[in-house]
Design a protein around this motif. Structure first.
Motif, mmCIF file in Angstrom:
data_model
loop_
_atom_site.group_PDB
_atom_site.id
_atom_site.type_symbol
_atom_site.label_atom_id
_atom_site.label_comp_id
_atom_site.label_asym_id
_atom_site.label_seq_id
_atom_site.Cartn_x
_atom_site.Cartn_y
_atom_site.Cartn_z
ATOM 1 N N PRO A 156 35.082 37.780 44.045
ATOM 2 C CA PRO A 156 36.083 38.644 43.407
ATOM 3 C C PRO A 156 36.201 38.451 41.901
ATOM 4 C CG PRO A 156 36.952 37.678 45.422
ATOM 5 C CD PRO A 156 35.656 36.990 45.148
ATOM 6 N N ALA A 157 35.713 37.319 41.380
ATOM 7 C CA ALA A 157 35.840 37.046 39.949
ATOM 8 C C ALA A 157 34.562 37.336 39.182
ATOM 9 C CB ALA A 157 36.251 35.590 39.728
ATOM 10 N N LEU A 158 33.548 37.912 39.840
ATOM 11 C CA LEU A 158 32.269 38.119 39.169
ATOM 12 C C LEU A 158 32.377 39.035 37.953
ATOM 13 C CD1 LEU A 158 29.508 38.424 41.928
ATOM 14 C CD2 LEU A 158 29.591 36.812 40.017
ATOM 15 N N SER A 159 33.111 40.128 38.084
ATOM 16 C CA SER A 159 33.231 41.060 36.967
ATOM 17 C C SER A 159 33.849 40.380 35.757
ATOM 18 C CB SER A 159 34.069 42.274 37.379
ATOM 19 O OG SER A 159 34.205 43.175 36.305
ATOM 20 N N ALA A 190 32.058 39.475 32.157
ATOM 21 C CA ALA A 190 32.672 39.952 30.917
ATOM 22 C C ALA A 190 32.895 38.802 29.941
ATOM 23 C CB ALA A 190 33.994 40.653 31.220
ATOM 24 N N ARG A 191 33.384 37.663 30.445
ATOM 25 C CA ARG A 191 33.632 36.526 29.561
ATOM 26 C C ARG A 191 32.334 35.947 29.009
ATOM 27 N NH1 ARG A 191 38.782 33.178 32.113
ATOM 28 N NH2 ARG A 191 40.217 34.947 32.094
ATOM 29 N N LEU A 192 31.302 35.908 29.846
ATOM 30 C CA LEU A 192 30.011 35.421 29.369
ATOM 31 C C LEU A 192 29.468 36.310 28.256
ATOM 32 C CD1 LEU A 192 28.101 34.355 32.620
ATOM 33 C CD2 LEU A 192 28.538 32.918 30.631
ATOM 34 N N MET A 193 29.427 37.620 28.508
ATOM 35 C CA MET A 193 28.838 38.531 27.528
ATOM 36 C C MET A 193 29.677 38.622 26.263
ATOM 37 S SD MET A 193 27.423 41.623 29.944
ATOM 38 C CE MET A 193 26.467 41.247 31.430
ATOM 39 N N GLY A 202 29.253 50.307 25.718
ATOM 40 C CA GLY A 202 28.030 49.610 26.075
ATOM 41 C C GLY A 202 28.284 48.272 26.736
ATOM 42 N N MET A 203 29.263 47.521 26.237
ATOM 43 C CA MET A 203 29.573 46.230 26.841
ATOM 44 C C MET A 203 30.140 46.400 28.250
ATOM 45 S SD MET A 203 29.614 42.964 26.797
ATOM 46 C CE MET A 203 29.440 42.294 25.143
ATOM 47 N N ILE A 204 31.050 47.360 28.430
ATOM 48 C CA ILE A 204 31.607 47.591 29.766
ATOM 49 C C ILE A 204 30.495 48.002 30.727
ATOM 50 C CG2 ILE A 204 33.264 48.913 31.123
ATOM 51 C CD1 ILE A 204 34.902 49.293 28.581
ATOM 52 N N TRP A 205 29.571 48.848 30.253
ATOM 53 C CA TRP A 205 28.420 49.242 31.073
ATOM 54 C C TRP A 205 27.622 48.009 31.506
ATOM 55 C CZ3 TRP A 205 25.733 53.465 33.114
ATOM 56 C CH2 TRP A 205 24.414 53.205 33.468
ATOM 57 N N ASN A 206 27.283 47.135 30.545
ATOM 58 C CA ASN A 206 26.467 45.961 30.855
ATOM 59 C C ASN A 206 27.148 45.056 31.871
ATOM 60 O OD1 ASN A 206 24.442 46.760 29.096
ATOM 61 N ND2 ASN A 206 25.261 45.591 27.376
ATOM 62 N N VAL A 207 28.433 44.806 31.653
ATOM 63 C CA VAL A 207 29.181 43.946 32.578
ATOM 64 C C VAL A 207 29.189 44.550 33.981
ATOM 65 C CG1 VAL A 207 31.498 43.094 33.142
ATOM 66 C CG2 VAL A 207 30.626 42.903 30.799
ATOM 67 N N THR A 208 29.463 45.833 34.064
ATOM 68 C CA THR A 208 29.564 46.496 35.363
ATOM 69 C C THR A 208 28.225 46.544 36.070
ATOM 70 O OG1 THR A 208 31.345 47.859 34.448
ATOM 71 C CG2 THR A 208 30.385 48.570 36.537
ATOM 72 N N SER A 231 31.763 45.734 20.918
ATOM 73 C CA SER A 231 31.233 45.047 22.086
ATOM 74 C C SER A 231 32.187 43.963 22.569
ATOM 75 C CB SER A 231 29.864 44.435 21.763
ATOM 76 O OG SER A 231 28.927 45.428 21.418
ATOM 77 N N VAL A 232 32.752 43.224 21.629
ATOM 78 C CA VAL A 232 33.724 42.189 21.998
ATOM 79 C C VAL A 232 34.941 42.819 22.668
ATOM 80 C CG1 VAL A 232 35.313 40.459 21.079
ATOM 81 C CG2 VAL A 232 32.956 40.559 20.243
ATOM 82 N N ALA A 233 35.440 43.893 22.083
ATOM 83 C CA ALA A 233 36.594 44.577 22.675
ATOM 84 C C ALA A 233 36.272 45.095 24.067
ATOM 85 C CB ALA A 233 37.032 45.733 21.768
ATOM 86 N N GLY A 234 35.062 45.624 24.251
ATOM 87 C CA GLY A 234 34.667 46.096 25.569
ATOM 88 C C GLY A 234 34.639 44.999 26.599
ATOM 89 N N GLY A 235 34.178 43.815 26.202
ATOM 90 C CA GLY A 235 34.176 42.694 27.127
ATOM 91 C C GLY A 235 35.567 42.273 27.550
ATOM 92 N N LEU A 236 36.537 42.417 26.654
ATOM 93 C CA LEU A 236 37.905 42.015 26.974
ATOM 94 C C LEU A 236 38.571 42.942 27.984
ATOM 95 C CD1 LEU A 236 39.157 41.041 23.390
ATOM 96 C CD2 LEU A 236 38.428 39.508 25.235
#
Length: 432
Positions: free
Chosen positions: A159-162, A166-169, A346-352, A292-297
């Motif tokens: 459940p915490a993978l997403s 996100a935190r890694l990227m 782009g960051m949200i895409w990569n994480v997802t 990208s940073v904002a997207g990861g958050l």
């Protein structure tokens, strides 16, 4: 991310935060204690060193030769091993202890970088050495990256993978864009070999962090006598049979062609078509990094609100809009805003995408499935770079951006099959 966080609460190694919208439930996040904190630190530290080397190496290349073809070959050697060994790296990652593979690769990369730093200091570096170094580092990376993708689900509960991705990227983006980049002139001022020596040190520390992980790595037993070719074929087959992963892979390949064109010609677009100079180029890169940073958050909250597949399609549509603005509005401010929003999406895409691959890959096959997808993506980017150069030469410096928009548009219908699958976040059974 799936909306199902499990019936038994957050579970061990998890933390919860309030969700961003009503009715979405808590956002499940990984605990910084234990394995994830060490893995995150290792990944961010390695990315910091890589960014220092990545910024310094082109400067060294143009100092060693004035032949543009030789300079471009340094970049090409950074892609070629994915085409040659990417699938093999994924198969090996599924066969071995991923932790051991990762720290062993980091030690090998540290030795290579330390030796290269000595060569630079001794004024023994030649363009051929740069080509060999780029090829060797990426060859090792094919094993490291696939092993890292396969290792994360053993360190972080499902459940915490997403949130973990996100935190890694996000941490890696921060390290590359806002920590390493400003330090490059300072480090180079100390010594020409300093960036490479510092990169070697980051690899060594990262190796120690990964080696200290205590999380068990469980892989299904495999019958004896199996060949790498059969393992690779199983990974490619698993990717192709899953319509969600297949559509993601094909859509990502089209987008990667576009990104190759965009990255290769962005400096020409900004400095020539926008006439914004080097400062303008720095501004759009900074905007992209901040986005990208904002997207990861916000990645976890966005995918929980929209659903994973729906979020991917809408993000792609949003990126198309950003590209159209970038390619048609001849103003630096518009480019900065467009690339900032492009970076968020782009960051949200990569994480997802990575999270869905980790969730849907059959047990014991994540390394091979990831390798199959990455190999196609890596092979697509150089093609895009060539197409971008041709488009700029034939129709003007802004046309590669519009070409990227067209390729992203072509990827949208490819992603539609993913919308028909339930957003469960669970892996399908392994194929025969």
């Amino acid at each position: 991310m799936t909306t199902d966080t499990g019936s038994g609460g957050a579970g061990p190694g998890l933390e919860t935060e309030p969700a961003g919208g009503a009715g979405t439930g808590p956002v499940v996040t990984p605990s910084w204690r234990g394995g994830f904190g060490r893995l995150w630190s290792a990944a961010v530290l390695s990315r910091f060193g890589d960014a220092l080397r990545g910024a310094a190496l082109p400067l060294l290349a143009v100092r060693l030769t004035d032949d543009p073809l030789l300079v471009s070959l340094v970049t090409a050697c950074g892609y070629l091993p994915w085409l040659l060994f990417g699938l093999v790296g994924g198969a090996v990652a599924d066969r071995v202890d991923q932790r051991r593979a990762m720290w062993a690769v980091d030690v090998a990369r540290a030795v290579l970088m330390a030796a290269f730093a000595v060569a630079v200091v001794a004024d023994r570096a030649a363009i051929v050495l740069l080509l060999v170094l780029a090829f060797a580092l990426t060859t090792l990376q094919t094993l490291f990256d696939n092993a890292a993708t396969a290792l994360l689900p053993t360190v972080v509960p499902g459940p915490a993978l997403s949130s973990a991705n996100a935190r890694l990227m996000t941490g890696q983006q921060l390290a590359a864009s806002f920590a390493a980049a400003p330090l490059v002139p300072v480090v180079l001022a100390l010594n020409a070999g300093a960036p490479y020596l510092l990169n070697a040190l980051t690899y060594l520390v990262a190796a120690l962090l990964v080696a200290s992980l205590r999380a068990p790595v469980s892989r299904p037993s495999r019958p004896g006598g199996r060949t790498l070719r059969r393992d690779i074929a199983e990974g490619v087959g698993a990717l192709w049979r899953d319509r969600v992963l297949r559509s993601l892979c094909l859509g990502d390949a089209l987008a990667s062609v576009g990104m190759g064109a965009l990255i290769a010609m962005l400096v020409v677009h900004v400095t020539d078509w926008l006439a914004a100079g080097e400062s303008g180029y720095a501004a759009v890169l900074t905007a992209y990094g901040a986005g990208s940073v904002a997207g990861g958050l916000v990645a976890g909250r966005v995918t929980r609100w929209l659903g994973q597949a729906r979020a991917l399609v809408l993000l792609m549509v949003g990126q198309i809009g950003c590209l159209l603005v970038l390619g048609s509005v001849r103003h630096l401010a518009a480019a900065v805003v467009a690339l900032g929003i492009f970076g968020v999406a782009g960051m949200i895409w990569n994480v997802t995408e990575v999270t869905m691959m980790q969730q849907r890959s059959p047990a014991g096959m994540l390394g091979r499935v990831s390798a199959a997808s990455r190999t196609l993506s890596a092979g697509s980017a150089p093609l895009g770079a060539v197409l971008g150069g041709l488009a700029a030469g034939l129709w003007g410096p802004h046309t590669p951006v519009l070409l990227t928009a067209a390729l992203f548009l072509a990827a949208v219908p490819v992603l539609i099959p993913a919308l028909r699958a339930p957003d469960t976040g669970t892996a399908p059974p392994a194929g025969p």
